[in-house]
Scaffold this motif. Structure first.
Motif, short mmCIF file in Angstrom:
data_model
loop_
_atom_site.label_atom_id
_atom_site.label_comp_id
_atom_site.label_asym_id
_atom_site.label_seq_id
_atom_site.Cartn_x
_atom_site.Cartn_y
_atom_site.Cartn_z
N LEU A 318 0.81 -1.21 0.00
CA LEU A 318 0.00 0.00 0.00
C LEU A 318 0.85 1.26 0.00
O LEU A 318 2.02 1.26 0.40
CB LEU A 318 -0.93 0.01 1.22
N HIS A 319 0.21 2.33 -0.45
CA HIS A 319 0.85 3.64 -0.39
C HIS A 319 1.16 3.99 1.07
O HIS A 319 0.44 3.60 1.99
CB HIS A 319 -0.09 4.69 -1.00
N ASP A 320 2.25 4.73 1.29
CA ASP A 320 2.70 5.02 2.66
C ASP A 320 1.61 5.69 3.47
O ASP A 320 1.43 5.37 4.66
CB ASP A 320 3.95 5.91 2.61
N VAL A 348 -8.42 -8.35 15.28
CA VAL A 348 -8.07 -7.33 14.29
C VAL A 348 -7.96 -8.04 12.93
O VAL A 348 -7.21 -9.00 12.79
CB VAL A 348 -6.75 -6.62 14.63
N THR A 349 -8.70 -7.55 11.93
CA THR A 349 -8.71 -8.16 10.60
C THR A 349 -8.41 -7.10 9.54
O THR A 349 -9.05 -6.04 9.53
CB THR A 349 -10.08 -8.81 10.30
N LEU A 350 -7.45 -7.41 8.69
CA LEU A 350 -7.11 -6.55 7.55
C LEU A 350 -7.56 -7.27 6.29
O LEU A 350 -7.08 -8.37 6.00
CB LEU A 350 -5.61 -6.26 7.50
N SER A 351 -8.46 -6.65 5.53
CA SER A 351 -9.05 -7.31 4.36
C SER A 351 -8.74 -6.51 3.10
O SER A 351 -9.01 -5.29 3.04
CB SER A 351 -10.57 -7.43 4.51
N PHE A 352 -8.17 -7.19 2.09
CA PHE A 352 -7.92 -6.59 0.77
C PHE A 352 -9.08 -7.01 -0.14
O PHE A 352 -9.22 -8.20 -0.45
CB PHE A 352 -6.59 -7.06 0.21
N MET A 353 -9.88 -6.03 -0.55
CA MET A 353 -11.07 -6.34 -1.34
C MET A 353 -11.10 -5.48 -2.61
O MET A 353 -11.73 -4.42 -2.64
CB MET A 353 -12.33 -6.09 -0.50
N ILE A 394 -8.08 10.45 3.77
CA ILE A 394 -7.64 9.68 2.59
C ILE A 394 -8.85 9.11 1.85
O ILE A 394 -8.77 8.05 1.23
CB ILE A 394 -6.67 8.56 3.00
N ALA A 395 -9.98 9.84 1.91
CA ALA A 395 -11.21 9.48 1.19
C ALA A 395 -11.79 8.17 1.68
O ALA A 395 -12.40 7.42 0.92
CB ALA A 395 -10.96 9.41 -0.31
N GLY A 396 -11.62 7.90 2.96
CA GLY A 396 -12.17 6.67 3.55
C GLY A 396 -13.37 6.96 4.43
O GLY A 396 -13.91 8.06 4.46
N PRO A 415 -9.71 3.60 0.31
CA PRO A 415 -9.33 3.16 -1.05
C PRO A 415 -8.01 2.39 -1.04
O PRO A 415 -7.11 2.69 -0.25
CB PRO A 415 -9.20 4.47 -1.83
N LEU A 416 -7.89 1.43 -1.93
CA LEU A 416 -6.64 0.68 -2.07
C LEU A 416 -5.75 1.43 -3.07
O LEU A 416 -5.95 1.36 -4.28
CB LEU A 416 -6.91 -0.74 -2.55
#
Length: 421
Positions: A318-320, A348-353, A394-396, A415-416
């Motif tokens: 991901l972007h810094d 804690v869950t990190l999901s790439f969607m 960051i537009a989240g 956003p990814l």
């Protein structure tokens, strides 16, 4: 008027000025040569008087007519009178000699300049009568054949002049439309220049506002970074030192002192790192999943709460800014859980969607009413308000679900944005 129209207009002006003189001279010369014997003919006295009247008429009109380009001249009553008198002289001369039809044809050149509206067609028709009469052998015609020839010649001359007049009118209309178009373009250019000037001023104003907004945003970001690094580290140190005071044995106290020292070193590293670029130390060597895994493990070890970390989907670099924001939200969420939730288990869950990354933090603590939570907590920290501001920057989006006695679930969706290669 176009740049190329100037010479054309000057030539037309010269033609309208000197053309009648030339045609009158040609008519006189041809009439004298064609007749042969001049002496003793009484009608020549009248012709000479009419020629002199034609010259004087032409001089008068040359001295009194408006000095404007032919296409820009508006027909007037004086111009119509001049045309009528000239036609009458030419018609009378043509009755004496058909060669004066050359002089009569001068009306073809300037009828559009001298006669207004539909009267122009009548003036051209009158000129066609004179010319057709001369072409058929003189006026009035004699015999059926001469009348037939006169009718045919009159129709031909009238048709030709009507066509020429129509073309002339079309050209005048196009000239007017072109002038109107040029005026409209000039007005549009003026409006465009004004709009460009206003745009430059607005752009300068927006730059000032953006600079001011950037300064304010950087101040908020720096305050959040200090809160998430130094404030949380100092809070952990204080908590460990408080435990030391309550531990009766030296070995147990040493463990907490070592944890306090580790937190102090970590906070010092975070402070130095923040001075450089405000990026979390945990992300200096690891990606976000590894940094979150270490953060969760250290937090669980420090608090004694069972804490699990899970990654779903295909991991991305991901972007810094995205990685730092999600890490800071995780740290703040875990800090709030340690201070307020009294939880026994945290996930804690990190999901790439696809085009989004989601961070979920759940606990089985005492819960709370999100509506009743103030914008900032009583300790001066940023809490939910700070986490929400980070996500929105960051537009989240940050969502919180909780109720008293049923734990808390926090979800940050951003956003990814991939790391710049």
């Amino acid at each position: 008027m176009d740049a190329g129209d100037g010479p054309i207009e000057r030539r037309l002006e010269q033609l309208h000025t000197w053309g009648p003189y030339g045609l009158l001279g040609i008519s006189v010369v041809l009439a004298l040569v064609g007749t042969g014997q001049v002496e003793g003919r009484a009608e020549w006295e009248l012709d000479a008087a009419l020629v002199a009247a034609a010259v004087l008429l032409q001089l008068w009109w040359q001295l009194t007519r408006p000095r404007r380009p032919a296409r820009g001249r508006v027909p007037s009553a004086a111009g119509t009178a001049y045309y009528a008198v000239r036609w009458a002289i030419a018609f009378t001369l043509t009755l004496s000699s058909g060669f004066f039809a050359f002089y009569a044809s001068a009306g073809y050149m300037d009828a559009d300049e001298l006669i207004p509206g539909m009267w122009r067609r009548l003036g051209l028709f009158a000129g066609a009568i004179t010319v057709a009469g001369a072409q058929c052998g003189g006026l009035p015609p004699e015999g059926v054949s001469q009348w037939a020839a006169f009718g045919a010649l009159l129709a031909a001359n009238s048709g030709l002049q009507t066509a020429v007049a129509h073309l002339t009118e079309q050209e005048e209309r196009r000239s007017r439309e072109r002038a109107e178009t040029i005026s409209a373009l000039e007005a549009a250019n003026t409006a465009l220049r004004q709009a460009l000037d206003e745009n430059v001023a607005l752009h300068a104003q927006l730059l000032v506002q953006a600079r001011e907004a950037g300064v304010a945003e950087e101040r908020r970001r720096l305050a959040a970074e200090i809160h998430d690094t130094l404030a949380q580290g100092l809070t952990g140190i204080i908590a460990q030192l408080q435990v030391v005071a309550a531990v009766p044995d030296l070995a147990g106290a040493r463990v907490h002192v070592e944890r306090a020292s580790a937190l102090a070193r970590h906070s010092l590293g975070e402070a130095r790192r923040s001075v450089h670029n405000l990026a979390p130390v945990a992300l200096a060597d690891d990606g976000l999943p590894e940094a979150l895994k270490k953060t969760v493990a250290e937090w669980g070890e420090r608090t004694g709460v069972r804490c699990e970390f899970t990654v779903t989907g295909t991991g991305e670099q991901l972007h810094d800014e995205i990685a730092a924001t999600l890490l800071r939200i995780t740290q703040e969420a875990l800090s709030n859980t340690a201070r307020h939730a009294a939880a026994t288990r945290v996930g804690v869950t990190l999901s790439f969607m696809g085009d989004e990354v989601t961070l979920d933090v759940r606990d089985d603590g005492r819960g709370f009413d999100p509506v009743a939570v103030p914008a900032r907590n009583g300790t001066g920290g940023f809490g939910l308000d700070g986490m929400r501001a980070r996500a929105e920057r960051i537009a989240g989006h940050l969502a919180v679900e909780s109720e008293p006695g049923h734990g808390t679930a926090l979800s940050a969706r951003v956003p990814l944005v991939r790391h710049d290669r």
